[in-house]
Design an enzyme around this catalytic site. Sequence first.
Site, mmCIF file in Angstrom:
data_model
loop_
_atom_site.group_PDB
_atom_site.id
_atom_site.type_symbol
_atom_site.label_atom_id
_atom_site.label_comp_id
_atom_site.label_asym_id
_atom_site.label_seq_id
_atom_site.Cartn_x
_atom_site.Cartn_y
_atom_site.Cartn_z
ATOM 1 N N HIS A 90 48.893 -39.624 78.018
ATOM 2 C CA HIS A 90 48.206 -40.921 77.984
ATOM 3 C C HIS A 90 49.147 -42.067 77.620
ATOM 4 O O HIS A 90 50.170 -41.854 76.982
ATOM 5 C CB HIS A 90 47.056 -40.872 76.975
ATOM 6 N N GLY A 91 48.762 -43.271 78.030
ATOM 7 C CA GLY A 91 49.490 -44.462 77.617
ATOM 8 C C GLY A 91 50.600 -44.863 78.581
ATOM 9 O O GLY A 91 50.774 -44.271 79.656
ATOM 10 N N GLY A 116 45.827 -38.938 82.032
ATOM 11 C CA GLY A 116 47.152 -39.507 81.805
ATOM 12 C C GLY A 116 47.933 -39.717 83.093
ATOM 13 O O GLY A 116 49.131 -39.469 83.144
ATOM 14 N N GLU A 146 38.264 -29.293 78.701
ATOM 15 C CA GLU A 146 39.729 -29.401 78.733
ATOM 16 C C GLU A 146 40.376 -28.203 78.045
ATOM 17 O O GLU A 146 39.951 -27.773 76.974
ATOM 18 C CB GLU A 146 40.209 -30.699 78.074
ATOM 19 N N ILE A 155 42.831 -43.039 85.471
ATOM 20 C CA ILE A 155 43.786 -44.149 85.383
ATOM 21 C C ILE A 155 43.198 -45.245 84.503
ATOM 22 O O ILE A 155 42.152 -45.811 84.811
ATOM 23 C CB ILE A 155 44.096 -44.698 86.800
ATOM 24 N N SER A 192 35.336 -44.541 77.278
ATOM 25 C CA SER A 192 35.789 -43.754 76.122
ATOM 26 C C SER A 192 34.880 -44.060 74.932
ATOM 27 O O SER A 192 34.102 -45.032 74.973
ATOM 28 C CB SER A 192 37.232 -44.127 75.764
ATOM 29 N N ASP A 206 34.405 -40.391 78.648
ATOM 30 C CA ASP A 206 35.795 -39.935 78.616
ATOM 31 C C ASP A 206 36.117 -39.416 77.210
ATOM 32 O O ASP A 206 35.858 -40.113 76.217
ATOM 33 C CB ASP A 206 36.685 -41.155 78.950
ATOM 34 N N HIS A 207 36.659 -38.218 77.113
ATOM 35 C CA HIS A 207 37.070 -37.636 75.823
ATOM 36 C C HIS A 207 35.971 -37.618 74.761
ATOM 37 O O HIS A 207 36.202 -38.034 73.610
ATOM 38 C CB HIS A 207 38.308 -38.366 75.259
HETATM 39 P P1 13P Z 1 46.538 -43.248 81.434
HETATM 40 O O1 13P Z 1 46.822 -43.686 80.047
HETATM 41 O O2 13P Z 1 47.719 -42.580 82.051
HETATM 42 O O3 13P Z 1 46.009 -44.327 82.297
HETATM 43 O O4 13P Z 1 45.402 -42.104 81.351
HETATM 44 C C1 13P Z 1 44.048 -42.454 81.220
HETATM 45 C C2 13P Z 1 43.196 -41.288 80.901
HETATM 46 O O5 13P Z 1 43.558 -40.138 81.020
HETATM 47 C C3 13P Z 1 41.826 -41.569 80.446
HETATM 48 O O6 13P Z 1 41.152 -40.416 80.033
HETATM 49 O O1 G3H Z 2 42.317 -41.438 77.393
HETATM 50 C C1 G3H Z 2 42.121 -42.510 76.844
HETATM 51 C C2 G3H Z 2 41.736 -43.695 77.643
HETATM 52 O O2 G3H Z 2 42.859 -44.362 78.159
HETATM 53 C C3 G3H Z 2 40.840 -44.578 76.832
HETATM 54 O O3 G3H Z 2 41.572 -45.225 75.847
HETATM 55 O O4 G3H Z 2 40.355 -44.676 73.716
HETATM 56 O O5 G3H Z 2 41.831 -46.721 73.929
HETATM 57 O O6 G3H Z 2 39.630 -46.618 75.091
HETATM 58 P P1 G3H Z 2 40.803 -45.848 74.558
HETATM 59 ZN ZN ZN Z 3 42.347 -38.903 79.157
#
Ligand code: 13P
Ligand code: G3H
Ligand code: ZN
Length: 330
Positions: free
Chosen positions: A189-190, A233, A145, A276, A56, A93-94
């Site tokens: 998420h989370g 998520g 997305e 995950i 991320s 990621d994101h």
């Molecule tokens: P979780 O918080 O469910 O593990 O999702 C992680 C995620 O989507 C990272 O992009």
């Molecule tokens: O989707 C988010 C991921 O779980 C990454 O989380 O931005 O806290 O690194 P983070």
């Molecule tokens: Zn995500």
Amino acid sequence: MVSYKELGLVNSKEIFAKAFAGKYAIPAFNFNNMEQMQAIIQACVESSSPVILQVSSGARKYANQTLLRYMAQGAVEYAKELGKNIPIVLHLDHGDSFELCKSCIDMGFSSVMIDGSHLPYEENVALTRKVVEYAHAHDVTVEGELGVLAGVEDEVSAEHHTYTEPDQVEDFVKKTGVDSLAISIGTSHGANKFKPEQCTRNAQGVLVPPPLRFDILKEIEKRIPGFPIVLHGASSVPQDLVAIINSNGGALKDAIGIPEEQLREAATSAVCKINIDSDGRLAMTAAVREVFATKPAEFDPRKYLGPARESLKALYIHKVTNVLGSAGKA
Ligand code: 13P
Ligand code: G3H
Ligand code: ZN
């Protein structure tokens, strides 16, 4: 400027095509540090699973972009040393801007996500298209997305889901040229994905969350046949880990995740990538708390990060073998 090809990484094209045809999903595990990376590679080599190492923007700031690039290169060599040259993707990621995606591509990432899901539709299309043009010129794959997940998406938080609108997906994929699409069908998420009042109790008294919207997924599959779908998520928030954390000084309240059977079902559909992160955080935290509680005199980081790494590895082996079905597919 370094190409991911020089680092021994692969993009997601071929592994997604195989996952789609074989009715399984590729794991995308987030990492920020050496122990997480070691656990991911050990688990995926032992299970012979392809893997996406996911970073991320927060992880990039935390670990340092240069170190992460060498860690990913090290992951490729480490896998070979452990005995199997599994396909490894390094994925952003994101990603929230063209500049971040470009910088990652220039630093050896083989895949990027541009998350324009919070933007008005046309702006999401334009930003995603711009990233795709740069990425494809470097043979890097792009995840877009549509739809908004409830909970925290990096720095943005949303109170409610906006489910992906099936009527938009064909147009989005055509106009942007993305290689995969993250959708919103009820995951978030989370570790607190649902409020207890949204859940029902089963015969054993365990809270059961509302099911994912497989009807929306099916509609999406009809509109873009054969196209790889991504689920964010997707942590299950194992209750045994939550119990270990809470009985060793932790204070996790109402931690509820996505039941594994639903992810298993999703993995047999067009869903080719399952993200995950939180479950790994829980596994590490449970192991560290247990060491701190049972061995208060211990102060060698290897004595708590080592068990955390073992616990993570066991979790990842379970995921690829029993949930995603990617074990044996490398
Ligand atoms: P979780 O918080 O469910 O593990 O999702 C992680 C995620 O989507 C990272 O992009
Ligand atoms: O989707 C988010 C991921 O779980 C990454 O989380 O931005 O806290 O690194 P983070
Ligand atoms: Zn995500």
